[in-house]
Design an enzyme around this catalytic site. Sequence first.
Site, PDB file in Angstrom:
ATOM      1  N   CYS A   1      -2.203  -9.912   3.514  1.00 29.25           N
ATOM      2  CA  CYS A   1      -3.111  -9.024   3.912  1.00 29.25           C
ATOM      3  C   CYS A   1      -4.793  -9.723   2.921  1.00 29.25           C
ATOM      4  O   CYS A   1      -4.280 -10.856   2.802  1.00 29.25           O
ATOM      5  CB  CYS A   1      -2.560  -8.070   1.896  1.00 29.25           C
ATOM      6  SG  CYS A   1      -4.517  -8.018   0.833  1.00 29.25           S
TER       7      CYS A   1
ATOM      8  N   ALA B   1      -3.570   2.224   0.535  1.00 34.49           N
ATOM      9  CA  ALA B   1      -4.298   1.221   0.469  1.00 34.49           C
ATOM     10  C   ALA B   1      -5.119   1.828  -1.076  1.00 34.49           C
ATOM     11  O   ALA B   1      -4.930   0.672  -1.820  1.00 34.49           O
ATOM     12  CB  ALA B   1      -5.398   0.847   1.215  1.00 34.49           C
TER      13      ALA B   1
HETATM   14  N1  LIG Z   1      -1.020  -3.148  -1.298  1.00 30.98           N
HETATM   15  C1  LIG Z   1      -2.461  -3.753  -1.102  1.00 30.98           C
HETATM   16  O1  LIG Z   1      -3.048  -4.528  -1.484  1.00 30.98           O
HETATM   17  C2  LIG Z   1      -2.950  -2.839   0.118  1.00 30.98           C
HETATM   18  C3  LIG Z   1      -1.732  -1.904   1.203  1.00 30.98           C
HETATM   19  N2  LIG Z   1      -2.072  -1.758   2.296  1.00 30.98           N
HETATM   20  C4  LIG Z   1      -1.065  -1.067   3.198  1.00 30.98           C
HETATM   21  O2  LIG Z   1      -1.177  -0.184   4.772  1.00 30.98           O
HETATM   22  C5  LIG Z   1      -0.809   0.725   4.916  1.00 30.98           C
HETATM   23  C6  LIG Z   1      -1.831   2.157   5.191  1.00 30.98           C
HETATM   24  O3  LIG Z   1      -2.878   1.898   4.536  1.00 30.98           O
HETATM   25  P1  LIG Z   1      -3.622   2.648   4.730  1.00 30.98           P
HETATM   26  O4  LIG Z   1      -4.880   2.283   5.408  1.00 30.98           O
HETATM   27  O5  LIG Z   1      -4.412   3.376   3.059  1.00 30.98           O
HETATM   28  O6  LIG Z   1      -3.679   4.427   5.691  1.00 30.98           O
HETATM   29  P2  LIG Z   1      -3.028   6.025   4.788  1.00 30.98           P
HETATM   30  O7  LIG Z   1      -2.933   6.397   6.343  1.00 30.98           O
HETATM   31  O8  LIG Z   1      -2.120   5.801   4.010  1.00 30.98           O
HETATM   32  O9  LIG Z   1      -4.828   6.548   4.878  1.00 30.98           O
HETATM   33  C7  LIG Z   1      -5.337   6.197   4.073  1.00 30.98           C
HETATM   34  C8  LIG Z   1      -6.555   7.156   3.812  1.00 30.98           C
HETATM   35  O10 LIG Z   1      -7.532   6.740   2.218  1.00 30.98           O
HETATM   36  C9  LIG Z   1      -8.417   7.242   2.724  1.00 30.98           C
HETATM   37  N3  LIG Z   1      -8.980   6.346   2.104  1.00 30.98           N
HETATM   38  C10 LIG Z   1     -10.408   5.901   1.409  1.00 30.98           C
HETATM   39  N4  LIG Z   1     -10.501   5.023   1.107  1.00 30.98           N
HETATM   40  C11 LIG Z   1      -9.862   3.989   1.225  1.00 30.98           C
HETATM   41  C12 LIG Z   1      -9.862   2.385   1.433  1.00 30.98           C
HETATM   42  N5  LIG Z   1     -10.694   1.902   1.302  1.00 30.98           N
HETATM   43  N6  LIG Z   1      -8.282   1.596   2.209  1.00 30.98           N
HETATM   44  C13 LIG Z   1      -8.234   2.286   3.229  1.00 30.98           C
HETATM   45  N7  LIG Z   1      -8.023   4.643   2.920  1.00 30.98           N
HETATM   46  C14 LIG Z   1      -8.439   4.448   2.112  1.00 30.98           C
HETATM   47  C15 LIG Z   1      -8.522   6.798   5.017  1.00 30.98           C
HETATM   48  O11 LIG Z   1      -9.690   7.801   4.819  1.00 30.98           O
HETATM   49  P3  LIG Z   1     -10.682   6.684   5.766  1.00 30.98           P
HETATM   50  O12 LIG Z   1     -10.162   5.945   7.192  1.00 30.98           O
HETATM   51  O13 LIG Z   1     -11.998   7.518   6.546  1.00 30.98           O
HETATM   52  O14 LIG Z   1     -11.462   5.794   5.528  1.00 30.98           O
HETATM   53  C16 LIG Z   1      -7.101   8.100   4.662  1.00 30.98           C
HETATM   54  O15 LIG Z   1      -7.331   9.407   4.527  1.00 30.98           O
HETATM   55  C17 LIG Z   1      -0.064   1.159   3.643  1.00 30.98           C
HETATM   56  O16 LIG Z   1       1.220   0.768   3.505  1.00 30.98           O
HETATM   57  C18 LIG Z   1      -0.313   0.712   2.341  1.00 30.98           C
HETATM   58  O17 LIG Z   1       0.159   0.033   1.223  1.00 30.98           O
HETATM   59  C19 LIG Z   1      -3.399  -1.443   3.179  1.00 30.98           C
HETATM   60  C20 LIG Z   1      -4.488  -2.047   2.607  1.00 30.98           C
HETATM   61  C21 LIG Z   1      -4.182  -2.584   1.184  1.00 30.98           C
HETATM   62  N1  LIG Z   2      -4.464  -5.310   1.606  1.00 35.12           N
HETATM   63  C1  LIG Z   2      -2.657  -4.967   2.522  1.00 35.12           C
HETATM   64  N2  LIG Z   2      -1.549  -5.169   1.920  1.00 35.12           N
HETATM   65  C2  LIG Z   2      -0.487  -5.158   2.370  1.00 35.12           C
HETATM   66  C3  LIG Z   2      -0.729  -5.155   4.714  1.00 35.12           C
HETATM   67  N3  LIG Z   2       0.594  -4.756   4.050  1.00 35.12           N
HETATM   68  C4  LIG Z   2       1.343  -4.929   3.563  1.00 35.12           C
HETATM   69  N4  LIG Z   2       0.995  -4.563   2.379  1.00 35.12           N
HETATM   70  C5  LIG Z   2       1.547  -5.130   0.912  1.00 35.12           C
HETATM   71  O1  LIG Z   2       1.512  -6.337   1.023  1.00 35.12           O
HETATM   72  C6  LIG Z   2       3.507  -6.210   0.090  1.00 35.12           C
HETATM   73  C7  LIG Z   2       4.135  -7.222   0.569  1.00 35.12           C
HETATM   74  O2  LIG Z   2       3.805  -8.249  -0.029  1.00 35.12           O
HETATM   75  P1  LIG Z   2       4.369  -9.408   0.527  1.00 35.12           P
HETATM   76  O3  LIG Z   2       3.219 -11.126   0.375  1.00 35.12           O
HETATM   77  O4  LIG Z   2       5.750  -9.143   0.436  1.00 35.12           O
HETATM   78  O5  LIG Z   2       4.344 -10.191   1.955  1.00 35.12           O
HETATM   79  C8  LIG Z   2       3.272  -4.370   0.734  1.00 35.12           C
HETATM   80  O6  LIG Z   2       4.278  -3.862  -0.149  1.00 35.12           O
HETATM   81  C9  LIG Z   2       1.913  -3.835   0.297  1.00 35.12           C
HETATM   82  O7  LIG Z   2       1.673  -3.220  -0.655  1.00 35.12           O
HETATM   83  C10 LIG Z   2      -1.426  -5.290   5.555  1.00 35.12           C
HETATM   84  O8  LIG Z   2      -2.140  -4.496   5.795  1.00 35.12           O
HETATM   85  N5  LIG Z   2      -3.077  -5.344   4.292  1.00 35.12           N
HETATM   86  K   LIG Z   3      -3.458 -12.015   0.184  1.00 35.18           K
END
Ligand SMILES: NC(=O)C1=CN([C@@H]2O[C@H](COP(=O)(O)OP(=O)(O)OC[C@H]3O[C@@H](n4cnc5c(N)ncnc54)[C@H](OP(=O)(O)O)[C@@H]3O)[C@@H](O)[C@H]2O)C=CC1
Ligand SMILES: Nc1nc2c(ncn2[C@@H]2O[C@H](COP(=O)(O)O)[C@@H](O)[C@H]2O)c(=O)[nH]1
Ligand SMILES: [K+]
EC number: 1.7.1.7
Length: 485
Positions: free
Chosen positions: A309, A254
């Site tokens: 999201c 994320a």
């Molecule tokens: N494009 C977007 O806007 C977003 C996309 N996603 C998608 O969701 C999926 C899961 O991702 P993710 O939640 O990162 O899980 P991951 O399993 O990839 O782990 C995230 C790691 O980063 C740490 N971390 C530190 N700060 C953050 C933060 N602000 N948000 C999340 N983790 C953090 C976590 O530790 P700890 O748990 O201890 O904090 C953990 O160790 C991915 O596919 C991601 O691309 C998720 C959110 C936003």
């Molecule tokens: N913050 C979050 N972002 C997420 C999550 N699951 C996926 N994604 C992000 O969205 C895109 C796809 O966007 P879309 O508008 O085409 O659906 C994906 O590639 C991730 O980067 C989530 O749970 N939280």
């Molecule tokens: K959104």
Amino acid sequence: MEFYGDDPEVDLTYSDVFLVPRRSGVTSRLDVDLSPGDGSGATLPLVSSNMNSVTGARLAATLARRGGLGVLPQDMPLQELDAAIRWVKDQPVQWDTPLVLPPDATVADAARLLPPIEGHGVVVAVSSAEGIRIEDIAGIVPASRLGTALPDARLGDLARTRPVAIDADDVESPRHAFDLIVDSDAEMVCILHHGMLVGTLSRRSALRSNLYRPGVDASGRLIVAAAVGINGDVAAKARALAGAGVDVLVVDTAHGHQEGMLRALRTIADLDLGIPLAAGNIVTAEGVHDLVTAGASILKVGVGPGAMCTTRMMTAVGRPQFSAVLETAEAARVMGAHVWADGGVRYPRDVALALAAGAASVMIGSWFAGTIEAPGLLQSDASGRLYKESWGMASTKAVHERFGRLDPYELARKELFAEGISSSKIYLDPLRPGVEDLIDMITSGVRSSFTYAGAATVREFHERALVGLQSAAGYEEGKALPVSW
Ligand SMILES: NC(=O)C1=CN([C@@H]2O[C@H](COP(=O)(O)OP(=O)(O)OC[C@H]3O[C@@H](n4cnc5c(N)ncnc54)[C@H](OP(=O)(O)O)[C@@H]3O)[C@@H](O)[C@H]2O)C=CC1
Ligand SMILES: Nc1nc2c(ncn2[C@@H]2O[C@H](COP(=O)(O)O)[C@@H](O)[C@H]2O)c(=O)[nH]1
Ligand SMILES: [K+]
């Protein structure tokens, strides 16, 4: 890209902007080359999201066959990822992957996989370990038949006549294949090689084969990418995925601009696997600098625009997507890297605008979740409309699946931080139920955008796109009116 008028003072997203037509030397939309040039092997600027509800092996293979790239999600167990990559690599490049069900499967079984539409069908056959021989094929049940037959009817009883079969060696070109299908008065045929089923082909597929170039690796097999997270033994996982034949590794979390990401990226880059590394998600030039320095050649850009999201509403973090892509794409260009614009794409115009802002490719999640090829079975709501379920990768549901093996305390701790929705119905577009139908729609729009800008390639589009700012009323004016006013 240039702004039409003064540079804006606030960050913008796709709906805030429009493309201005300009004098063009590109006289046909078919003269446009949409190859992203990002080292992935793709010939279309379309990437499917590494989400469990979006990219499985079937969607990845179908997308690659038309030139795009599917990214398998990091949540799949390594064994399944390995099998999915190898399955994609085994799929036909020239023909469609046949959808095969046994004779005792029912119409209801098939209807969970295909809507009752023209141009698709089920091959009814008995498979063996060596594959499917011509004599094992009972017939093809056209998908359109699924709407009229009784749900408990057996496919074997509906497929009574041998299907039209064409030998792969007899097909000289996609055009020739199209003519052979028309001559045999079929919608869809079986393609055989040495008496074994190697694919199916519909009229529409034969036509598409002339319009698109498949994305293939050095051995001519379909391309596929896979994601890894930043925790655990990332080196072992990256090595295993490269061993299975993956063409791009996507290191994804994320908050991509964090030390955990930089550490994971350096570790994988040090393995020298010989495949491009994509990493994200980020939204700033500083993020580009740090991730490219750590070994990425593709940046996944977008925090918060995704349909599933809730990050922006939960944390206020993110950045309107057009500006995020504009800034990062310029920073990436200077460093010889590329950007994938990830999330928030709902219309072909959004793809065009992401490319105008400098993206090499555009990542699509939810839009592709509502297709025949996406993982999961078709469901129908109370009014009979077909949909598939989708959910965010940071939702409680996804977190539960990802960390279900942890002890209950750890799981509960992880669940505190949900940033996505757990359940959403993504309806199939009745006119475009397959991912290839969406690809047709997107690429026809984007090819046209390029000619309006006078660009024949993605690189020329990056240079020539002229972008103006519009009011909400300006955006509204661009929409079609389904009923009179
Ligand atoms: N494009 C977007 O806007 C977003 C996309 N996603 C998608 O969701 C999926 C899961 O991702 P993710 O939640 O990162 O899980 P991951 O399993 O990839 O782990 C995230 C790691 O980063 C740490 N971390 C530190 N700060 C953050 C933060 N602000 N948000 C999340 N983790 C953090 C976590 O530790 P700890 O748990 O201890 O904090 C953990 O160790 C991915 O596919 C991601 O691309 C998720 C959110 C936003
Ligand atoms: N913050 C979050 N972002 C997420 C999550 N699951 C996926 N994604 C992000 O969205 C895109 C796809 O966007 P879309 O508008 O085409 O659906 C994906 O590639 C991730 O980067 C989530 O749970 N939280
Ligand atoms: K959104």
